[in-house]
Design an enzyme around this catalytic site. Structure first.
Site, PDB file in Angstrom:
ATOM      1  N   ASP A  65      -7.842  -7.854  -2.277  1.00 51.23           N
ATOM      2  CA  ASP A  65      -7.847  -7.583  -0.839  1.00 51.23           C
ATOM      3  C   ASP A  65      -8.694  -6.363  -0.493  1.00 51.23           C
ATOM      4  O   ASP A  65      -9.166  -5.645  -1.383  1.00 51.23           O
ATOM      5  CB  ASP A  65      -6.403  -7.392  -0.334  1.00 51.23           C
ATOM      6  CG  ASP A  65      -5.554  -6.522  -1.275  1.00 51.23           C
ATOM      7  OD1 ASP A  65      -6.129  -5.784  -2.082  1.00 51.23           O
ATOM      8  OD2 ASP A  65      -4.313  -6.584  -1.195  1.00 51.23           O
ATOM      9  N   ASN A 134       8.265  -4.621   0.777  1.00 48.75           N
ATOM     10  CA  ASN A 134       8.775  -5.700   1.638  1.00 48.75           C
ATOM     11  C   ASN A 134       8.537  -7.079   1.020  1.00 48.75           C
ATOM     12  O   ASN A 134       8.640  -8.098   1.700  1.00 48.75           O
ATOM     13  CB  ASN A 134       8.118  -5.618   3.020  1.00 48.75           C
ATOM     14  CG  ASN A 134       6.609  -5.825   2.964  1.00 48.75           C
ATOM     15  OD1 ASN A 134       6.036  -5.922   1.877  1.00 48.75           O
ATOM     16  ND2 ASN A 134       5.972  -5.892   4.113  1.00 48.75           N
ATOM     17  N   HIS A 136       5.658  -8.148  -0.247  1.00 50.33           N
ATOM     18  CA  HIS A 136       4.312  -8.705  -0.076  1.00 50.33           C
ATOM     19  C   HIS A 136       3.582  -8.816  -1.413  1.00 50.33           C
ATOM     20  O   HIS A 136       3.888  -8.117  -2.379  1.00 50.33           O
ATOM     21  CB  HIS A 136       3.504  -7.956   0.985  1.00 50.33           C
ATOM     22  CG  HIS A 136       2.933  -6.630   0.603  1.00 50.33           C
ATOM     23  ND1 HIS A 136       2.806  -5.588   1.482  1.00 50.33           N
ATOM     24  CD2 HIS A 136       2.416  -6.167  -0.563  1.00 50.33           C
ATOM     25  CE1 HIS A 136       2.236  -4.564   0.896  1.00 50.33           C
ATOM     26  NE2 HIS A 136       1.997  -4.882  -0.356  1.00 50.33           N
ATOM     27  N   GLU A 141       1.778 -10.577   3.929  1.00 50.55           N
ATOM     28  CA  GLU A 141       3.011  -9.984   4.439  1.00 50.55           C
ATOM     29  C   GLU A 141       4.081 -11.061   4.633  1.00 50.55           C
ATOM     30  O   GLU A 141       3.761 -12.266   4.648  1.00 50.55           O
ATOM     31  CB  GLU A 141       2.711  -9.300   5.788  1.00 50.55           C
ATOM     32  CG  GLU A 141       1.689  -8.182   5.707  1.00 50.55           C
ATOM     33  CD  GLU A 141       2.247  -6.889   5.100  1.00 50.55           C
ATOM     34  OE1 GLU A 141       3.212  -6.942   4.317  1.00 50.55           O
ATOM     35  OE2 GLU A 141       1.698  -5.814   5.411  1.00 50.55           O
TER      36      GLU A 141
HETATM   37  C1  GLP Z   1      -0.706  -2.698  -1.600  1.00 54.26           C
HETATM   38  C2  GLP Z   1      -1.725  -3.735  -2.095  1.00 54.26           C
HETATM   39  C3  GLP Z   1      -1.107  -4.638  -3.107  1.00 54.26           C
HETATM   40  C4  GLP Z   1      -0.253  -3.799  -4.016  1.00 54.26           C
HETATM   41  C5  GLP Z   1       0.980  -3.361  -3.262  1.00 54.26           C
HETATM   42  C6  GLP Z   1       1.856  -2.379  -3.988  1.00 54.26           C
HETATM   43  O1  GLP Z   1      -0.723  -2.458  -0.279  1.00 54.26           O
HETATM   44  N1  GLP Z   1      -2.419  -4.481  -1.103  1.00 54.26           N
HETATM   45  O2  GLP Z   1      -2.104  -5.365  -3.806  1.00 54.26           O
HETATM   46  O3  GLP Z   1       0.145  -4.527  -5.146  1.00 54.26           O
HETATM   47  O4  GLP Z   1       0.632  -2.933  -1.960  1.00 54.26           O
HETATM   48  O5  GLP Z   1       1.253  -1.120  -4.028  1.00 54.26           O
HETATM   49  P1  GLP Z   1       1.765   0.110  -4.883  1.00 54.26           P
HETATM   50  O6  GLP Z   1       1.501  -0.213  -6.297  1.00 54.26           O
HETATM   51  O7  GLP Z   1       0.946   1.272  -4.399  1.00 54.26           O
HETATM   52  O8  GLP Z   1       3.203   0.265  -4.585  1.00 54.26           O
END
Ligand code: GLP
Length: 241
Positions: A65, A134, A136, A141
């Site tokens: 992404d 959440n 995702h 989302e």
């Molecule tokens: C982000 C990314 C995801 C990631 C997730 C968890 O916003 N878009 O690809 O896996 O949220 O992030 P983190 O590892 O910083 O908790």
């Protein structure tokens, strides 16, 4: 589903080992997640590469992404993240690194082209994934269709709040939209390595792995995949135990 629960200090080496075990040796295509969780895994790979123990210079890298509106030179962009933490340390040429363009004039067209690009690479061998607090997956989302493909999405307040730490703590600076691989797109990866660390992920992880497969918990789609490996620390696993 393969699950390994580890102490925090073993997280990076365990995840790196699981990844390398599943990655084909010749010209692998690696799907990378961004965010905080995989950083130490990338650092572990970088260290092995520096010491001559690992050669991934022939790999192709695909990101999940990107934020809409961020230029690739913006250090907060996922393009910058993937280059500085994955591609550069592993000696992977920029031409083999694919991240959706965040500041394209037509984000929907960028998303569509990215879906095509993934197919052109022959598909992802191993996809590293994280999970949002959440539930995702990438930037899919809650409410994202399970059959979704790469597209432009609105980020939830929760996600923008969670990611404000990468924007100097200013929620208002976190972009409101992103381009993300869809849940069906991610599901086409041949193997998925799901990384979860910290208490903040415990409820989401339990809902994703044990709850019903439902768009309200996007990561629950992983239950339908035939080759998923989960690496979790004890805090993230605490609602499963
Ligand atoms: C982000 C990314 C995801 C990631 C997730 C968890 O916003 N878009 O690809 O896996 O949220 O992030 P983190 O590892 O910083 O908790």
């Amino acid at each position: 589903m393969n699950v390994t629960v580890v102490d925090d200090d073993m997280f990076a080496t365990t995840a790196a080992a699981a990844l390398l075990e599943r990655l084909p040796s010749a010209a692998p295509t690696l799907g990378v997640a961004t965010g905080g969780t995989p950083m130490r895994v990338y650092a572990e790979l970088a260290s092995r590469s520096r010491h001559g123990e690992l050669d991934l210079s022939g790999a192709t890298v695909l990101a999940l992404d990107e934020y809409v509106g961020l230029d690739e030179r913006d250090p907060r962009s996922y393009t910058a993240y993937v280059r500085s933490r994955v591609a550069d340390p592993l000696g992977i040429p920029v031409a083999n690194v694919h991240v959706p363009q965040g500041n394209g004039a037509d984000p929907a067209a960028v998303a569509q082209a990215f879906e095509q690009r993934i197919a052109e690479t022959g598909g992802v061998d191993v996809q590293i994934a994280g999970i949002g607090s959440n539930g995702h997956l990438a930037f899919n989302e809650p409410g994202s269709p399970l059959d979704s493909t790469t597209r432009v999405v609105d980020l939830s307040d929760q996600t923008r709040h969670d990611n404000a730490r990468f924007f100097g703590g200013r929620v208002d600076d976190v972009p409101r939209r992103a381009i993300t691989q869809g849940l069906a797109t991610i599901g086409r990866a041949r193997c998925i390595l799901l990384l979860a660390a910290g208490r903040a992920k415990a409820d989401a992880l339990a809902a994703a792995l044990r709850g019903p497969v439902d768009a309200s918990v996007p990561a629950s789609v992983l239950q339908q995949h035939s080759d998923v490996t989960v690496i979790a620390d004890r805090a993230a696993w605490s609602r499963m135990a």
